[in-house]
Design a protein around this motif. Structure first.
Motif, mmCIF file in Angstrom:
data_model
loop_
_atom_site.group_PDB
_atom_site.id
_atom_site.type_symbol
_atom_site.label_atom_id
_atom_site.label_comp_id
_atom_site.label_asym_id
_atom_site.label_seq_id
_atom_site.Cartn_x
_atom_site.Cartn_y
_atom_site.Cartn_z
ATOM 1 N N ARG A 1 10.231 4.997 -5.286
ATOM 2 C CA ARG A 1 10.396 4.316 -6.574
ATOM 3 C C ARG A 1 11.138 5.211 -7.555
ATOM 4 N NH1 ARG A 1 4.885 2.618 -8.778
ATOM 5 N NH2 ARG A 1 3.988 4.142 -7.372
ATOM 6 N N LEU B 1 14.329 0.301 6.274
ATOM 7 C CA LEU B 1 13.123 -0.499 6.088
ATOM 8 C C LEU B 1 13.493 -1.955 5.796
ATOM 9 C CD1 LEU B 1 10.153 0.231 6.096
ATOM 10 C CD2 LEU B 1 10.246 0.523 3.627
ATOM 11 N N ASP C 1 2.247 8.446 6.022
ATOM 12 C CA ASP C 1 1.869 7.732 4.811
ATOM 13 C C ASP C 1 1.505 6.283 5.107
ATOM 14 O OD1 ASP C 1 2.005 9.753 3.060
ATOM 15 O OD2 ASP C 1 3.721 9.032 1.924
ATOM 16 N N TYR D 1 0.842 -1.198 0.000
ATOM 17 C CA TYR D 1 0.000 0.000 0.000
ATOM 18 C C TYR D 1 0.878 1.249 0.000
ATOM 19 C CZ TYR D 1 -3.061 3.723 1.542
ATOM 20 O OH TYR D 1 -3.725 4.914 1.618
ATOM 21 N N VAL D 2 1.878 1.260 0.880
ATOM 22 C CA VAL D 2 2.749 2.432 0.984
ATOM 23 C C VAL D 2 3.461 2.690 -0.350
ATOM 24 C CG1 VAL D 2 4.858 3.329 2.041
ATOM 25 C CG2 VAL D 2 3.086 2.289 3.459
ATOM 26 N N ARG E 1 -3.396 13.880 -7.074
ATOM 27 C CA ARG E 1 -3.870 13.125 -8.233
ATOM 28 C C ARG E 1 -4.716 14.024 -9.140
ATOM 29 N NH1 ARG E 1 -3.914 7.459 -8.830
ATOM 30 N NH2 ARG E 1 -2.818 7.336 -6.865
ATOM 31 N N ARG F 1 0.478 3.424 -3.255
ATOM 32 C CA ARG F 1 -0.543 4.457 -3.116
ATOM 33 C C ARG F 1 -0.101 5.770 -2.484
ATOM 34 N NH1 ARG F 1 -4.789 3.924 -6.282
ATOM 35 N NH2 ARG F 1 -5.892 5.316 -4.872
ATOM 36 N N THR F 2 1.109 5.823 -1.933
ATOM 37 C CA THR F 2 1.451 7.067 -1.223
ATOM 38 C C THR F 2 2.564 7.847 -1.925
ATOM 39 O OG1 THR F 2 3.212 6.145 0.134
ATOM 40 C CG2 THR F 2 0.970 5.875 0.965
ATOM 41 N N SER F 3 2.650 9.118 -1.589
ATOM 42 C CA SER F 3 3.696 9.982 -2.152
ATOM 43 C C SER F 3 5.072 9.475 -1.763
ATOM 44 C CB SER F 3 3.553 11.400 -1.614
ATOM 45 O OG SER F 3 2.309 11.906 -1.919
ATOM 46 N N PHE F 4 5.173 8.991 -0.527
ATOM 47 C CA PHE F 4 6.452 8.471 -0.072
ATOM 48 C C PHE F 4 6.890 7.306 -0.956
ATOM 49 C CE2 PHE F 4 8.421 5.000 2.308
ATOM 50 C CZ PHE F 4 9.657 5.569 2.536
ATOM 51 N N GLY F 5 5.960 6.397 -1.226
ATOM 52 C CA GLY F 5 6.278 5.250 -2.069
ATOM 53 C C GLY F 5 6.678 5.679 -3.466
ATOM 54 N N LEU F 6 5.958 6.646 -3.988
ATOM 55 C CA LEU F 6 6.249 7.162 -5.323
ATOM 56 C C LEU F 6 7.655 7.763 -5.359
ATOM 57 C CD1 LEU F 6 4.919 7.535 -8.068
ATOM 58 C CD2 LEU F 6 4.027 9.735 -7.289
ATOM 59 N N GLN G 1 -3.300 13.035 -1.048
ATOM 60 C CA GLN G 1 -3.072 12.162 -2.194
ATOM 61 C C GLN G 1 -4.088 12.428 -3.302
ATOM 62 O OE1 GLN G 1 -1.010 9.531 -3.304
ATOM 63 N NE2 GLN G 1 0.316 10.671 -1.938
ATOM 64 N N LEU H 1 16.194 5.486 4.219
ATOM 65 C CA LEU H 1 14.944 4.826 4.596
ATOM 66 C C LEU H 1 14.830 3.437 3.973
ATOM 67 C CD1 LEU H 1 12.437 7.806 4.447
ATOM 68 C CD2 LEU H 1 13.098 6.481 6.452
ATOM 69 N N LEU I 1 4.605 13.007 -9.235
ATOM 70 C CA LEU I 1 5.867 13.194 -8.535
ATOM 71 C C LEU I 1 6.280 14.657 -8.539
ATOM 72 C CD1 LEU I 1 7.662 11.032 -7.229
ATOM 73 C CD2 LEU I 1 9.252 11.511 -9.048
ATOM 74 N N THR J 1 4.361 16.424 -5.769
ATOM 75 C CA THR J 1 4.530 16.057 -4.364
ATOM 76 C C THR J 1 5.543 16.937 -3.653
ATOM 77 O OG1 THR J 1 6.147 14.427 -5.016
ATOM 78 C CG2 THR J 1 3.930 13.634 -4.612
#
Lengths: 292, 252
Positions: free
Chosen positions: A170, A196, B112, A158-159, B127, A162-167, B123, A192, B99, B102
């Protein structure tokens, strides 16, 4: 047929732990483009710490939480003290440095806790459950492993998705320079990522410890299996790591059941070689699009 | 808005920028032109912290930004596109643009992971904002596509959307017309003109027709030195510029 079912069921919990460790390898790979062979060493070290907490407090949950925390700290330390300076000097040297860290951690653990195998008792019964008139190769503890792993995979997925942190995480892995232009603190994402991964590996360590004994080298085989699962999954893919982690748990259980436990690592490595020959990018990798 | 004063950049003994002094007035579209290898992209790299100036000052809104780190630029209000597009290959078009959006959010890893309600709302806002930007640039059909599936000019538009969605005050565009057809260039000119005066644009570009059409002010860089500046008409009439572009003179 019953035998096949038993062997398969027996492999699921083991597969879940392999999946977690593979997951940790993928996390580091995605943030730093390094295969962290020290991951199992870090997990072994934090499991020893966890065992100490477990024995002195009697609380398994507390021991697990401490392992998670210690895993994050150790991941952070390895990244900042070893990987970051080495990586700056020479990217390929970084992978070799992870072996150095592994050896140092194993030697360190041996000096602190000794080389004798120690027992890590499960918090719930680890013997086969009786159900519908027979004993199944699944214990309460296996179910606990499965529950913890599933929860962790769901939350982390999910993180990431779906989240800005995950984005941001990546994006940092894909192209650090452009990520910075988009306002992402890439160096923080690296830290992080390592922390993690350290925590996820630590959880895997605590979960698998009761299945065998704990010694400085007791997770070596886990490295072989997790590495195989991560590579076959494509190294980039968290889904791939989990799918092939559980898959290899099943496969190994079948190999062990039908032949002998000592054949499992050989089969795992053979599988790795064959699959890399057929599909060098692994099954879930996105690197194809990167080449284009 | 942006000012470079006496900026020197040396790379392995070679002087890439030599005492470059130039201004980008607020609300303008300012062009930076020059032959290949003149140092245009280096000037961009110095502004966004990819490279450091040996000497000289770079200031943005009258504040020196020489030591500012790249990741802080978006928050300051500077955004940039790259010559090589630089979209994230494994992220969808929407994710690429998100991105860019953000950089102004406050959510962290802990909030998050816990999926706190206000993070969820943030979020959704990001979007929606990103979709809106894609819609504005006529990219609504490719929202869920992967960058590699798109033709090159469309990829460039996505990169522009990503740069714009952070609501920059200063937009640095590195050859936005490179490899793009005439129709798309006309569209680009319209988009750029519509951005000002809210957004200030610094444009590095080889496509002279576009530069002469949209720019209010042009700086000419040759072998690391500023050799001329002025309005498009003044630059067209400048002999030194024509000499620097010898062989390309007819495009001016």
């Amino acid at each position: 047929m019953t035998q096949f079912l038993d062997f398969s069921l027996g492999g699921i919990a083991n597969g879940a732990v392999i999946a977690l460790m593979a997951f940790a390898l993928v996390l580091v790979w995605r943030s730093s483009r390094v295969v962290n062979f020290a991951q199992v060493g870090q997990a072994m070290f934090t499991t020893f710490i966890s065992l100490w907490v477990y024995e002195s407090s009697g609380s398994w949950l507390l021991a697990l939480l401490i392992a998670i925390f210690a895993g994050a700290i150790l991941g952070l330390v390895v990244h900042l003290l070893v990987m970051k300076p080495v990586h700056r000097a020479d990217a390929s040297g970084a992978i070799i440095a992870t072996f150095g860290v592994l050896i140092a951690l194993q030697a360190g653990a041996g000096m602190i806790w000794g080389g004798d195998p120690k027992a890590f008792l499960p918090p719930v019964a680890n013997s086969g459950l009786e159900f519908a008139g027979r004993i199944w190769p699944v214990s309460w503890y296996d179910l606990l492993i499965f529950a913890v792993t599933s929860l962790l995979v769901i939350v982390l997925s999910y993180v990431f998705i779906r989240t800005s942190f995950g984005l941001a995480m990546r994006a940092s892995a894909l192209n650090p320079e452009v990520a910075r232009l988009c306002g992402v603190r890439v160096s923080r994402m690296l830290i992080l990522g390592w922390a993690l991964a350290g925590s996820v590996g630590a959880i895997a360590g605590v979960l698998i410890a009761p299945s065998a004994t704990l010694s400085p080298n007791s997770f070596d085989l886990l490295l072989v299996f997790a590495f195989t699962a991560a590579v076959i999954g494509g190294l980039d893919s968290l889904v791939g790591a989990v799918a092939f982690g559980v898959g290899s748990g099943l496969a190994l259980s079948l190999v062990t059941g039908y032949s002998d436990a000592s054949n499992a690592p050989i089969v795992s490595l053979a599988l790795l070689v064959v699959i890399l020959l057929i599909k060098p990018d692994g099954f879930f990798s996105q690197s194809k699009s990167r080449v284009v | 808005m942006l000012e470079l004063i006496g900026v020197d950049v040396t790379v392995s003994g070679l002087k890439i920028l030599d005492g470059v002094t130039m201004k980008v007035p607020a609300g303008s579209i300012t062009g930076l032109i020059g032959p290949n290898g003149a140092g245009k992209t280096t000037a961009f790299n110095v502004v966004c912290g990819f490279m450091r100036a040996d000497t000289g000052t770079i200031s943005f809104k009258d504040q020196p930004i020489n030591r500012v780190k790249t990741h802080q630029l978006a928050k300051l209000g500077i955004s940039r596109t790259l010559q090589a597009v630089g979209l994230f290959p494994a992220l969808t078009v929407l994710e690429n643009v998100m991105l860019g959006a953000t950089s102004r959010t406050k959510a962290g890893i802990l909030s998050d992971s816990l999926a706190l309600p206000w993070v969820d709302k943030e979020q959704r806002d990001i979007r929606e904002k990103s979709r809106e930007m894609l819609r504005r640039l006529g990219l609504v059909d490719v929202v869920d596509a992967m960058p590699v599936e798109l033709p090159y000019p469309t990829q460039k538009k996505v990169a522009l959307a990503r740069a714009l969605v952070s609501e920059p005050d200063l937009l640095l565009l590195d050859e936005p017309a490179g490899g793009v057809g005439a129709d798309d260039i006309r569209e680009l000119a319209t988009v750029l003109k519509a951005l000002t005066p809210k957004v200030t644009v610094l444009l590095v570009e080889h496509h002279m027709e576009l530069v002469m059409d949209v720019c209010d002010l042009i700086w000419v860089l040759d072998a690391g030195k500023i050799i001329a500046s002025g309005t498009p008409a003044q630059i067209r009439a400048n002999n030194e510029v024509l000499t620097a572009y010898l062989g390309e003179a007819e495009v001016l």
